[in-house]
Design a protein around this motif. Sequence first.
Motif, PDB file in Angstrom:
ATOM      1  N   UNK A  37      49.447  40.815  46.786  1.00 18.09           N
ATOM      2  CA  UNK A  37      49.027  41.350  45.518  1.00 18.09           C
ATOM      3  C   UNK A  37      49.917  42.763  45.235  1.00 18.09           C
ATOM      4  N   UNK A  38      50.345  42.998  44.184  1.00 20.97           N
ATOM      5  CA  UNK A  38      51.357  44.088  43.550  1.00 20.97           C
ATOM      6  C   UNK A  38      50.314  45.388  43.627  1.00 20.97           C
ATOM      7  N   UNK A  39      51.030  46.216  43.599  1.00 14.90           N
ATOM      8  CA  UNK A  39      50.380  47.722  43.496  1.00 14.90           C
ATOM      9  C   UNK A  39      49.684  47.895  42.197  1.00 14.90           C
ATOM     10  N   UNK A  40      50.123  47.665  41.096  1.00 18.04           N
ATOM     11  CA  UNK A  40      49.428  47.877  39.910  1.00 18.04           C
ATOM     12  C   UNK A  40      48.202  46.921  39.760  1.00 18.04           C
ATOM     13  N   UNK A  41      48.337  45.751  40.322  1.00 20.44           N
ATOM     14  CA  UNK A  41      47.190  44.757  40.191  1.00 20.44           C
ATOM     15  C   UNK A  41      46.059  45.224  41.072  1.00 20.44           C
ATOM     16  N   UNK A  42      46.391  45.790  42.238  1.00 21.45           N
ATOM     17  CA  UNK A  42      45.358  46.325  43.251  1.00 21.45           C
ATOM     18  C   UNK A  42      44.603  47.330  42.608  1.00 21.45           C
ATOM     19  N   UNK A  43      45.410  48.414  41.886  1.00 19.02           N
ATOM     20  CA  UNK A  43      44.731  49.462  41.200  1.00 19.02           C
ATOM     21  C   UNK A  43      43.836  49.073  40.238  1.00 19.02           C
ATOM     22  N   UNK A  44      44.237  48.164  39.493  1.00 17.36           N
ATOM     23  CA  UNK A  44      43.558  47.545  38.218  1.00 17.36           C
ATOM     24  C   UNK A  44      42.191  47.169  38.652  1.00 17.36           C
ATOM     25  N   UNK A  45      42.254  46.226  39.754  1.00 12.21           N
ATOM     26  CA  UNK A  45      40.995  45.634  40.563  1.00 12.21           C
ATOM     27  C   UNK A  45      40.281  46.688  41.094  1.00 12.21           C
ATOM     28  N   UNK A  46      40.674  47.504  41.632  1.00 16.41           N
ATOM     29  CA  UNK A  46      39.983  48.582  42.243  1.00 16.41           C
ATOM     30  C   UNK A  46      38.999  49.410  41.172  1.00 16.41           C
ATOM     31  N   UNK A  47      39.656  49.703  40.207  1.00 18.76           N
ATOM     32  CA  UNK A  47      39.197  50.640  38.984  1.00 18.76           C
ATOM     33  C   UNK A  47      38.080  49.648  38.374  1.00 18.76           C
ATOM     34  N   UNK A  48      38.187  48.428  38.150  1.00 19.85           N
ATOM     35  CA  UNK A  48      37.412  47.377  37.685  1.00 19.85           C
ATOM     36  C   UNK A  48      36.235  47.493  38.195  1.00 19.85           C
ATOM     37  N   UNK A  49      36.196  47.280  39.989  1.00 14.01           N
ATOM     38  CA  UNK A  49      35.287  47.038  40.648  1.00 14.01           C
ATOM     39  C   UNK A  49      34.390  48.245  40.742  1.00 14.01           C
ATOM     40  N   UNK A  50      34.933  49.600  40.874  1.00 17.49           N
ATOM     41  CA  UNK A  50      34.344  50.935  40.610  1.00 17.49           C
ATOM     42  C   UNK A  50      33.445  50.971  39.670  1.00 17.49           C
ATOM     43  N   UNK A  51      34.069  50.725  38.608  1.00 14.12           N
ATOM     44  CA  UNK A  51      33.367  50.818  37.222  1.00 14.12           C
ATOM     45  C   UNK A  51      32.171  50.062  37.230  1.00 14.12           C
ATOM     46  N   UNK A  52      32.389  48.813  37.674  1.00 13.50           N
ATOM     47  CA  UNK A  52      31.541  47.739  37.703  1.00 13.50           C
ATOM     48  C   UNK A  52      30.198  48.370  38.645  1.00 13.50           C
ATOM     49  N   UNK A  53      30.505  48.826  39.818  1.00  8.05           N
ATOM     50  CA  UNK A  53      29.429  49.373  40.741  1.00  8.05           C
ATOM     51  C   UNK A  53      28.655  50.503  39.999  1.00  8.05           C
ATOM     52  N   UNK A  54      29.168  51.398  39.385  1.00  2.65           N
ATOM     53  CA  UNK A  54      28.656  52.639  38.656  1.00  2.65           C
ATOM     54  C   UNK A  54      27.703  51.859  37.534  1.00  2.65           C
ATOM     55  N   UNK A  55      28.346  51.050  36.895  1.00  2.00           N
ATOM     56  CA  UNK A  55      27.338  50.609  35.603  1.00  2.00           C
ATOM     57  C   UNK A  55      26.141  49.871  36.379  1.00  2.00           C
ATOM     58  N   UNK A  56      26.405  48.935  37.343  1.00  3.03           N
ATOM     59  CA  UNK A  56      25.056  48.360  38.014  1.00  3.03           C
ATOM     60  C   UNK A  56      24.243  49.452  38.425  1.00  3.03           C
ATOM     61  N   UNK A  57      24.588  50.421  39.114  1.00  7.03           N
ATOM     62  CA  UNK A  57      23.791  51.578  39.575  1.00  7.03           C
ATOM     63  C   UNK A  57      23.148  52.323  38.588  1.00  7.03           C
ATOM     64  N   UNK A  58      23.457  52.426  37.326  1.00  6.15           N
ATOM     65  CA  UNK A  58      22.922  53.002  36.310  1.00  6.15           C
ATOM     66  C   UNK A  58      21.796  52.196  35.866  1.00  6.15           C
TER      67      UNK A  58
END
Length: 260
Positions: free
Chosen positions: A1-22
């Motif tokens: 996996x490229x660095x930019x793809x890994x960063x995008x995936x991490x940001x997506x999962x982090x945002x999804x975790x916060x949304x589900x928490x709320x």
Amino acid sequence: MSLDLTLALALFLGAMWVTLLNNIVTITRERPAEHTLIAVAFVHLVVLIYFVLAAAVLYGKTLKTVLRHEWSGITTCEEILVITWPAAALAGLFGFLAVKLTGWVNPLLTAVPFLALGIWLLIWARRAKYLLFVGLIVVLFIPYVLVMSWFWCGVNVTTDQQYYRPGDIAVITAKAEGYLFNPGVKSIEIWAGRYPKYEVPGNVETHYARMTQPITPDMVPDTTAISPTYIRTTYTPQAWWFSRDEYTEIQIVPDKPKSP
């Protein structure tokens, strides 16, 4: 996996975790008996685990790019992430749909995609020999729920007026909020004057309590005092046996002086 793809995936999962928490905290407060909350909480854990994997891969790639240092564990994390990243995306989607469809569909129907996801993970684990990873998700679910329900529990204390004067009647409402399990409200106490207190009977477990208290002149805080007047609400998390206190400021001002 490229660095930019890994960063995008991490940001997506982090945002999804916060949304589900709320959403979980909101539904627990408004509809604590909702059956789909368990399924959404499981998805919440799955998203967190994949976020940790993505963050670990991102950290390893950053070390390799910036410091020219190779991290040995990046290969294992990246293999799990590359092969199973659709599971994290589907888990997030199922969690989002389960939150939006609560009260509209049968709770049993929301379990179907999770069963399909579990079967898919088992098939992948048998092929890639990562049974420990699959078992870890299941084993961590109960401790995860207990820790989250303890950490995110609390009470929302409101008053019917912003300011009170002697002679007014204060209506104080305490409503529990938490993660899957709302704490039990034990007592509401005004730290002023003679410390008037409303205490819930010992054999009652309630998530909502209301106190009606006349404001007396001795409740007006001294102008030289450092600490204002507080409402102390005592509650007990369901995942813990010790009580906790929540302090909320209440505005009590002196009575208007009479005109000569």
